[in-house]
Design a protein around this motif. Sequence first.
Motif, PDB file in Angstrom:
ATOM      1  N   THR A 115       0.975  -1.275   0.146  1.00 49.62           N
ATOM      2  CA  THR A 115       0.050   0.050   0.048  1.00 49.62           C
ATOM      3  C   THR A 115       1.019   1.358   0.058  1.00 49.62           C
ATOM      4  O   THR A 115       0.621   2.200  -0.853  1.00 49.62           O
ATOM      5  CB  THR A 115      -0.996  -0.105   1.102  1.00 49.62           C
ATOM      6  OG1 THR A 115      -1.654  -1.064   1.278  1.00 49.62           O
ATOM      7  CG2 THR A 115      -1.961   1.182   1.265  1.00 49.62           C
ATOM      8  N   ALA A 116       2.028   1.411   0.722  1.00 49.34           N
ATOM      9  CA  ALA A 116       2.825   2.316   0.716  1.00 49.34           C
ATOM     10  C   ALA A 116       3.378   2.746  -0.567  1.00 49.34           C
ATOM     11  O   ALA A 116       3.665   3.836  -1.081  1.00 49.34           O
ATOM     12  CB  ALA A 116       3.833   2.330   1.864  1.00 49.34           C
ATOM     13  N   VAL A 117       3.865   1.598  -1.057  1.00 46.76           N
ATOM     14  CA  VAL A 117       4.510   1.538  -2.496  1.00 46.76           C
ATOM     15  C   VAL A 117       3.459   2.056  -3.386  1.00 46.76           C
ATOM     16  O   VAL A 117       3.761   3.121  -4.253  1.00 46.76           O
ATOM     17  CB  VAL A 117       5.122   0.266  -2.966  1.00 46.76           C
ATOM     18  CG1 VAL A 117       5.615   0.491  -4.276  1.00 46.76           C
ATOM     19  CG2 VAL A 117       6.287  -0.137  -2.085  1.00 46.76           C
ATOM     20  N   GLY A 118       2.141   1.539  -3.498  1.00 45.11           N
ATOM     21  CA  GLY A 118       1.118   2.368  -4.218  1.00 45.11           C
ATOM     22  C   GLY A 118       1.037   3.735  -3.948  1.00 45.11           C
ATOM     23  O   GLY A 118       0.844   4.515  -5.127  1.00 45.11           O
ATOM     24  N   LEU A 119       1.052   4.315  -3.074  1.00 41.70           N
ATOM     25  CA  LEU A 119       0.993   5.632  -2.644  1.00 41.70           C
ATOM     26  C   LEU A 119       2.247   6.341  -3.402  1.00 41.70           C
ATOM     27  O   LEU A 119       2.017   7.578  -3.863  1.00 41.70           O
ATOM     28  CB  LEU A 119       0.535   5.781  -1.043  1.00 41.70           C
ATOM     29  CG  LEU A 119      -0.816   5.528  -0.444  1.00 41.70           C
ATOM     30  CD1 LEU A 119      -0.663   5.561   0.738  1.00 41.70           C
ATOM     31  CD2 LEU A 119      -1.841   6.332  -1.187  1.00 41.70           C
ATOM     32  N   ALA A 120       3.183   5.756  -3.075  1.00 41.51           N
ATOM     33  CA  ALA A 120       4.502   6.268  -3.538  1.00 41.51           C
ATOM     34  C   ALA A 120       4.363   6.566  -5.118  1.00 41.51           C
ATOM     35  O   ALA A 120       4.637   7.507  -5.724  1.00 41.51           O
ATOM     36  CB  ALA A 120       5.831   5.501  -3.081  1.00 41.51           C
ATOM     37  N   CYS A 121       3.888   5.572  -5.891  1.00 44.56           N
ATOM     38  CA  CYS A 121       3.742   5.418  -7.165  1.00 44.56           C
ATOM     39  C   CYS A 121       2.872   6.458  -7.650  1.00 44.56           C
ATOM     40  O   CYS A 121       2.900   7.360  -8.920  1.00 44.56           O
ATOM     41  CB  CYS A 121       3.313   4.092  -7.583  1.00 44.56           C
ATOM     42  SG  CYS A 121       4.589   3.023  -7.638  1.00 44.56           S
ATOM     43  N   ALA A 122       1.620   6.844  -6.915  1.00 44.66           N
ATOM     44  CA  ALA A 122       0.836   7.871  -7.001  1.00 44.66           C
ATOM     45  C   ALA A 122       1.561   9.246  -7.197  1.00 44.66           C
ATOM     46  O   ALA A 122       1.044  10.112  -7.712  1.00 44.66           O
ATOM     47  CB  ALA A 122      -0.408   7.993  -6.091  1.00 44.66           C
ATOM     48  N   MET A 123       2.682   9.320  -6.630  1.00 47.81           N
ATOM     49  CA  MET A 123       3.456  10.554  -6.712  1.00 47.81           C
ATOM     50  C   MET A 123       4.020  11.029  -8.365  1.00 47.81           C
ATOM     51  O   MET A 123       4.195  11.940  -8.590  1.00 47.81           O
ATOM     52  CB  MET A 123       4.774  10.612  -5.776  1.00 47.81           C
ATOM     53  CG  MET A 123       4.075  10.739  -4.072  1.00 47.81           C
ATOM     54  SD  MET A 123       5.504  10.108  -3.247  1.00 47.81           S
ATOM     55  CE  MET A 123       6.412  11.921  -3.006  1.00 47.81           C
ATOM     56  N   LEU A 124       4.180   9.947  -8.907  1.00 45.53           N
ATOM     57  CA  LEU A 124       4.547   9.844 -10.385  1.00 45.53           C
ATOM     58  C   LEU A 124       3.741  10.646 -11.126  1.00 45.53           C
ATOM     59  O   LEU A 124       2.513  10.405 -11.134  1.00 45.53           O
ATOM     60  CB  LEU A 124       5.051   8.479 -10.924  1.00 45.53           C
ATOM     61  CG  LEU A 124       5.978   7.735 -10.107  1.00 45.53           C
ATOM     62  CD1 LEU A 124       5.923   6.378 -10.680  1.00 45.53           C
ATOM     63  CD2 LEU A 124       7.487   8.137 -10.013  1.00 45.53           C
ATOM     64  N   PRO A 125       4.169  11.341 -12.175  1.00 41.32           N
ATOM     65  CA  PRO A 125       3.284  11.936 -13.171  1.00 41.32           C
ATOM     66  C   PRO A 125       2.641  11.283 -14.250  1.00 41.32           C
ATOM     67  O   PRO A 125       3.152  10.210 -14.415  1.00 41.32           O
ATOM     68  CB  PRO A 125       4.184  13.177 -13.594  1.00 41.32           C
ATOM     69  CG  PRO A 125       5.598  12.599 -13.580  1.00 41.32           C
ATOM     70  CD  PRO A 125       5.657  11.616 -12.552  1.00 41.32           C
TER      71      PRO A 125
END
Length: 384
Positions: free
Chosen positions: A274-284
């Motif tokens: 889940t944390a990695v998913g939220l970090a991926c959401a930071m990508l444009p």
Amino acid sequence: MWPLYAAGFTTAFGAHGIAANLGGHGKGAVTSLLVLGGLLALYDGAEVVLKPVFGTLADRIGTRPVLLGGLVAFALASALYALADSPGWLWAARLGQGAAASAFSPSASALVARLNPAVKHGRAFGSYGFYKSIGYTLGPLLGGVLVWAGGLRLLFTLLAVLGAAVALWAALAVPDVRPLPKARQTLLDLGRRLADPVFLAPTAALAAATAALSAGVGFLPVSGRAAGLGTVATGAAVSVLAGCAAAVQPRAGRALDDGRLTARTGLAAGLSVTAVGLACAMLPGLTGVLAGAALTGAGTGLITPLGFAALAAGTPAERLGQTMGAAELGRELGDAGGPLLVAAVASLATLTYGYGALAVLIGGGAVVALARRRRVPAVPERST
């Protein structure tokens, strides 16, 4: 079990179906963002206050009466607005729906645990979570179609019929599970049990999962629009999130029951994904939106059945209703806290940093889960 799955679907479909379409209601009920926020908070606020109360009541008088009473009350509250069709009655209907869901949601969870052998809790909660996720997915989509065709009145009519049908089904098919004898419990005893890591760890993981899911549903479309994506693409991202959560839950439950996964390891893995998913959401761009949706959904789907199975394993059978009600309270707090954290950080910086803050918080929870010495029950040893 099927009526219990239907009850889970009902609460999820009703909550998200109406919440996603209140803003587009054109008959004067929602006159400002403040009014919209109040209507949304009314439902969640009723759940926060009443779920522990109804969970305790289920332990005292039996889970089946509370389940049936909640479903009937949900149908009546929905019919209230369907018949009145006035802005004032919308507030009463949403309050009634939230109070009713507070009764039948923890009761259904407790019955899932009571009606299944301990070694099948993973499968049972995985299937229960699957159908709730289907409700979360279909709610905004089917609800939008119904509101477009006949306004909120048509959507509330469907919910009234759905609640009544599930109540009748449960009355015919769900066996009467008698409350179990239990020792007298003081407030101090309750506080100690709720402060025990056996309760706190799964509940915190469930709250984190709900926080991430709620933040994803609310803010991934915003990221998509900022990247120039259309309505269809942003709507698809939310569907990917809910779909991945639905697909993972039954598999996670089977892995737990088969001994291929422990609750402690699974919860830590779910928090990490889940944390990695939220970090991926930071990508444009589209890559960040879709990757964030898929991984966040998969992580939350891994956490949910394992968290509830761990709670059932660590709770005396006579206190299951109270435990499930308190755990649902934790989920509601996560449901509100996740979007609030992302919004607060985004208002000070950007939405990218909002995702990052929630990712760091949930990732820290994964580290704590792995480092925690006291073990969360992986496979329940007691029988039901």
